[in-house]
Motif scaffolding. Structure first.
Motif, mmCIF file in Angstrom:
data_model
loop_
_atom_site.group_PDB
_atom_site.id
_atom_site.type_symbol
_atom_site.label_atom_id
_atom_site.label_comp_id
_atom_site.label_asym_id
_atom_site.label_seq_id
_atom_site.Cartn_x
_atom_site.Cartn_y
_atom_site.Cartn_z
ATOM 1 N N ARG A 177 -89.956 66.846 0.934
ATOM 2 C CA ARG A 177 -88.624 67.263 1.402
ATOM 3 C C ARG A 177 -87.521 66.722 0.480
ATOM 4 N N VAL A 178 -87.676 65.470 0.115
ATOM 5 C CA VAL A 178 -86.674 64.831 -0.761
ATOM 6 C C VAL A 178 -86.596 65.561 -2.095
ATOM 7 N N ARG A 179 -87.764 65.834 -2.671
ATOM 8 C CA ARG A 179 -87.792 66.538 -3.961
ATOM 9 C C ARG A 179 -87.121 67.903 -3.841
ATOM 10 N N CYS A 180 -87.467 68.599 -2.734
ATOM 11 C CA CYS A 180 -86.923 69.940 -2.490
ATOM 12 C C CYS A 180 -85.394 69.915 -2.395
ATOM 13 N N VAL A 181 -84.900 68.985 -1.572
ATOM 14 C CA VAL A 181 -83.452 68.880 -1.328
ATOM 15 C C VAL A 181 -82.725 68.611 -2.647
ATOM 16 N N GLY A 185 -79.842 64.088 6.178
ATOM 17 C CA GLY A 185 -80.474 63.291 7.233
ATOM 18 C C GLY A 185 -81.694 62.511 6.782
ATOM 19 N N CYS A 186 -81.890 62.368 5.483
ATOM 20 C CA CYS A 186 -83.039 61.602 5.001
ATOM 21 C C CYS A 186 -82.754 60.104 5.133
ATOM 22 N N ASP A 187 -83.814 59.344 5.451
ATOM 23 C CA ASP A 187 -83.680 57.905 5.650
ATOM 24 C C ASP A 187 -83.839 57.212 4.292
ATOM 25 N N VAL A 188 -82.731 56.989 3.613
ATOM 26 C CA VAL A 188 -82.785 56.396 2.274
ATOM 27 C C VAL A 188 -81.808 55.220 2.171
ATOM 28 N N SER A 189 -82.078 54.350 1.201
ATOM 29 C CA SER A 189 -81.107 53.282 0.920
ATOM 30 C C SER A 189 -81.149 52.952 -0.566
ATOM 31 N N VAL A 190 -80.018 52.507 -1.066
ATOM 32 C CA VAL A 190 -79.913 52.174 -2.486
ATOM 33 C C VAL A 190 -80.346 50.728 -2.708
ATOM 34 N N LYS A 191 -81.161 50.521 -3.721
ATOM 35 C CA LYS A 191 -81.667 49.172 -4.029
ATOM 36 C C LYS A 191 -81.550 48.906 -5.525
ATOM 37 N N GLY A 192 -81.732 47.644 -5.879
ATOM 38 C CA GLY A 192 -81.889 47.303 -7.282
ATOM 39 C C GLY A 192 -83.350 47.507 -7.644
ATOM 40 N N PRO A 193 -83.641 48.071 -8.806
ATOM 41 C CA PRO A 193 -85.046 48.339 -9.148
ATOM 42 C C PRO A 193 -85.811 47.059 -9.486
ATOM 43 N N GLN A 225 -83.837 69.097 -5.734
ATOM 44 C CA GLN A 225 -83.997 70.204 -6.692
ATOM 45 C C GLN A 225 -82.978 71.313 -6.413
ATOM 46 N N LYS A 226 -82.812 71.601 -5.118
ATOM 47 C CA LYS A 226 -81.853 72.649 -4.731
ATOM 48 C C LYS A 226 -80.448 72.327 -5.210
ATOM 49 N N GLN A 227 -80.116 71.013 -5.228
ATOM 50 C CA GLN A 227 -78.766 70.591 -5.617
ATOM 51 C C GLN A 227 -78.666 70.269 -7.110
ATOM 52 N N GLY A 228 -79.761 70.509 -7.816
ATOM 53 C CA GLY A 228 -79.741 70.299 -9.268
ATOM 54 C C GLY A 228 -79.754 68.848 -9.692
ATOM 55 N N ALA A 229 -80.243 67.977 -8.807
ATOM 56 C CA ALA A 229 -80.344 66.553 -9.159
ATOM 57 C C ALA A 229 -81.758 66.271 -9.648
ATOM 58 N N SER A 230 -81.873 65.775 -10.866
ATOM 59 C CA SER A 230 -83.220 65.591 -11.415
ATOM 60 C C SER A 230 -83.689 64.143 -11.302
ATOM 61 N N ILE A 231 -84.902 64.006 -10.740
ATOM 62 C CA ILE A 231 -85.502 62.676 -10.563
ATOM 63 C C ILE A 231 -86.266 62.324 -11.829
ATOM 64 N N LEU A 232 -86.081 61.088 -12.288
ATOM 65 C CA LEU A 232 -86.807 60.643 -13.476
ATOM 66 C C LEU A 232 -88.240 60.255 -13.126
#
Lengths: 182, 72
Positions: free
Chosen positions: A74-78, A45-53, A80-87
């Motif tokens: 919250r985003v970091r937590c979610v 339920g996070c309000d996100v959208s994909v963009k070009g950097p 991390q729980k799913q094993g997705a690493s943010i650069l």
């Protein structure tokens, strides 16, 4: 209630188009990670959208996720729980650091084309019939075109359901965008 | 009325849109479409068939394609 929800989402989208205040970007190692993270965050339920950097942030990946900075923890937590690493997490507090909208729309009169990243979908405005799908270069593009061209937007199978590649993913974004415009 | 669509040098979806427009005008008969990319060739062939026309012949010369289509 669903109507109110849609109105709120539209207002949020309009606000986000006019201002990047309070927004940040999530940067990932590669595009597959971006797609996976987007799915995880939207499911939560996070309000996100994909963009070009923005050019300053390009680190070998052509996509980033725009999100509300107030939700960073919250985003970091979610993720991390799913094993997705943010650069990297980058606040959009500079005018120079503006994400690039991955959508381009072109009006051909009777037809409307939306391009998302490397994929294009073209629709007859009056009938909402899909008249062309092109771009990509992935092996499933001919299949996607065969299944979707000649059908009305509302009747066509979604690229999310029948696609298997990044082209399918980009086409899904274009498909969602053109649905809003038609 | 010329029954040739010259879509060489155009990127998709324009070759398809020009072809569909010409098919709408002609309704039946013979049509020749010129394109110069493989993706345009595939997309135009698909558009022809989707509009209930038949692709009769495709001639490829020096990276250009001549698509001959018809409807009785």
């Amino acid at each position: 209630m669903r109507l109110i929800g849609r109105v709120i989402q539209n207002l949020k989208r309009r606000f986000r188009k006019s201002s990047h205040h309070g927004l940040g970007l999530l940067v990932f190692e590669n595009t597959s990670e971006v797609i996976r993270a987007e799915q995880i965050l939207k499911k939560e339920g996070c309000d996100v959208s994909v963009k070009g950097p923005p050019p300053e942030l390009r680190k070998g990946c052509d996509l980033v996720i725009e999100f509300q900075l107030v939700e960073e923890l919250r985003v970091r937590c979610v993720l991390q729980k799913q094993g997705a690493s943010i650069l990297d997490v980058v606040p959009l507090n500079s005018e120079l650091l503006q994400p690039v909208d991955i959508f381009q729309t072109r009006d051909f009169g009777d037809y409307l084309m939306v391009r998302a990243a490397n994929m294009k979908i073209t629709v007859d405005k009056q009938s909402t019939m899909i008249v062309n799908i092109s771009g990509g270069g992935c092996p499933d593009v001919p299949y996607l075109a065969q299944e979707m061209v000649g059908k009305k937007l509302q009747d066509a199978p979604t690229p999310r359901d029948i696609g298997h590649t990044l082209c399918g993913y980009a086409l899904q974004l274009a498909y969602e965008e053109i649905q809003q415009q038609c | 009325m010329s029954n040739i669509v010259d879509a060489r040098g155009l990127s998709c979806p324009q070759p398809v849109l020009l072809t569909v427009e010409k098919i709408k005008q002609l309704k039946a008969g013979k049509l020749e479409i010129l394109v110069d990319t493989e993706s345009a060739l595939e997309n135009v062939k698909r558009a022809v068939v989707d509009n209930n026309w038949t692709v009769d012949v495709v001639n490829a010369v020096d990276g250009e394609y001549n698509i001959q289509a018809s409807k009785a």
